[in-house]
Design a protein around this motif. Sequence first.
Motif, short mmCIF file in Angstrom:
data_model
loop_
_atom_site.label_atom_id
_atom_site.label_comp_id
_atom_site.label_asym_id
_atom_site.label_seq_id
_atom_site.Cartn_x
_atom_site.Cartn_y
_atom_site.Cartn_z
N PRO A 2 0.83 -1.21 0.00
CA PRO A 2 0.00 0.00 0.00
C PRO A 2 0.86 1.25 0.00
O PRO A 2 2.02 1.22 0.38
N LYS A 3 0.26 2.34 -0.44
CA LYS A 3 0.96 3.63 -0.50
C LYS A 3 0.27 4.61 0.42
O LYS A 3 -0.95 4.62 0.54
N LEU A 4 1.06 5.45 1.04
CA LEU A 4 0.52 6.55 1.82
C LEU A 4 0.21 7.70 0.87
O LEU A 4 0.95 7.93 -0.08
N LYS A 5 -0.85 8.42 1.13
CA LYS A 5 -1.15 9.65 0.39
C LYS A 5 -1.01 10.79 1.39
O LYS A 5 -1.84 10.96 2.27
N ILE A 6 0.06 11.53 1.22
CA ILE A 6 0.36 12.60 2.16
C ILE A 6 0.01 13.94 1.53
O ILE A 6 0.40 14.22 0.40
N ARG A 7 -0.73 14.73 2.28
CA ARG A 7 -1.10 16.07 1.85
C ARG A 7 -0.58 17.05 2.89
O ARG A 7 -0.77 16.84 4.08
N ILE A 8 0.01 18.12 2.42
CA ILE A 8 0.52 19.16 3.29
C ILE A 8 -0.48 20.32 3.26
O ILE A 8 -0.70 20.91 2.21
N SER A 9 -1.06 20.61 4.42
CA SER A 9 -2.06 21.68 4.50
C SER A 9 -1.42 23.00 4.87
O SER A 9 -0.46 23.05 5.63
N HIS A 10 -2.01 24.05 4.34
CA HIS A 10 -1.65 25.42 4.69
C HIS A 10 -2.98 26.12 4.95
O HIS A 10 -3.66 26.54 4.01
N GLY A 11 -3.36 26.16 6.21
CA GLY A 11 -4.70 26.63 6.53
C GLY A 11 -5.71 25.63 6.00
O GLY A 11 -5.59 24.43 6.25
N ASN A 12 -6.68 26.09 5.23
CA ASN A 12 -7.69 25.21 4.65
C ASN A 12 -7.32 24.73 3.26
O ASN A 12 -8.13 24.07 2.60
N VAL A 13 -6.13 25.06 2.80
CA VAL A 13 -5.71 24.73 1.43
C VAL A 13 -4.65 23.64 1.48
O VAL A 13 -3.79 23.62 2.36
N THR A 14 -4.70 22.73 0.51
CA THR A 14 -3.63 21.75 0.38
C THR A 14 -2.50 22.39 -0.42
O THR A 14 -2.65 22.69 -1.61
N ALA A 15 -1.38 22.62 0.26
CA ALA A 15 -0.23 23.26 -0.39
C ALA A 15 0.49 22.28 -1.31
O ALA A 15 1.00 22.66 -2.36
N MET A 16 0.52 21.00 -0.92
CA MET A 16 1.17 19.98 -1.75
C MET A 16 0.56 18.64 -1.41
O MET A 16 0.26 18.36 -0.25
N GLY A 17 0.39 17.84 -2.43
CA GLY A 17 -0.14 16.49 -2.29
C GLY A 17 0.20 15.71 -3.53
O GLY A 17 0.86 16.23 -4.45
N PRO A 18 -0.25 14.47 -3.62
CA PRO A 18 0.12 13.64 -4.77
C PRO A 18 -0.35 14.20 -6.11
O PRO A 18 0.39 14.15 -7.10
N GLY A 19 -1.54 14.76 -6.16
CA GLY A 19 -2.05 15.32 -7.42
C GLY A 19 -1.29 16.56 -7.84
O GLY A 19 -1.00 16.75 -9.03
N LYS A 20 -0.95 17.41 -6.88
CA LYS A 20 -0.21 18.62 -7.21
C LYS A 20 1.22 18.28 -7.62
O LYS A 20 1.78 18.91 -8.52
N ALA A 21 1.80 17.26 -7.00
CA ALA A 21 3.14 16.82 -7.40
C ALA A 21 3.09 16.30 -8.85
O ALA A 21 3.96 16.62 -9.66
N ASP A 22 2.06 15.51 -9.16
CA ASP A 22 1.90 15.02 -10.54
C ASP A 22 1.72 16.18 -11.52
O ASP A 22 2.26 16.16 -12.62
N LEU A 23 0.98 17.19 -11.11
CA LEU A 23 0.76 18.36 -11.97
C LEU A 23 2.07 19.09 -12.23
O LEU A 23 2.35 19.49 -13.36
N LEU A 24 2.89 19.27 -11.22
CA LEU A 24 4.20 19.91 -11.42
C LEU A 24 5.04 19.13 -12.43
O LEU A 24 5.65 19.71 -13.33
N ARG A 25 5.05 17.82 -12.28
CA ARG A 25 5.81 16.99 -13.22
C ARG A 25 5.26 17.11 -14.64
O ARG A 25 6.02 17.18 -15.61
N ALA A 26 3.94 17.16 -14.76
CA ALA A 26 3.32 17.28 -16.08
C ALA A 26 3.59 18.65 -16.71
O ALA A 26 3.81 18.75 -17.91
N ILE A 27 3.60 19.70 -15.91
CA ILE A 27 3.93 21.04 -16.42
C ILE A 27 5.36 21.04 -16.93
O ILE A 27 5.65 21.58 -18.01
#
Length: 111
Positions: A2-27
């Motif tokens: 199994p994999k952990l899905k880690i999200r880094i919160s900044h207030g009510n916003v997710t500053a970084m998570g698996p989807g955002k990491a994938d988006l950075l790589r895709a950009i």
Amino acid sequence: MPKLKIRISHGNVTAMGPGKADLLRAIESTGSISGAAKAMKMSYRRAWQLVDAMNACYRLPLVETAMGGANGGGAKVTEFGFHILRCYEELVRKSELAAAAELQQLMDFAV
């Protein structure tokens, strides 16, 4: 395993998570937010919202954009963006190593 899905919160916003990491790589691989959105099968609007949220959570931008023109627009992951991505990936890697025994126990009883 199994994999952990880690999200880094900044207030009510997710500053970084698996989807955002994938988006950075895709950009980085496509050179644009629209290209990244298409590659990830998401709307341009959603991709732009995620980039905007990431950039708002940090003192420096993770993604810089260029307006269209004769050479077209585009986007690139900044050096700081790569730094944040590497930190996030290392955090996930270390967390998975530290939690490997517990994750395995959880999976031993999974249906």
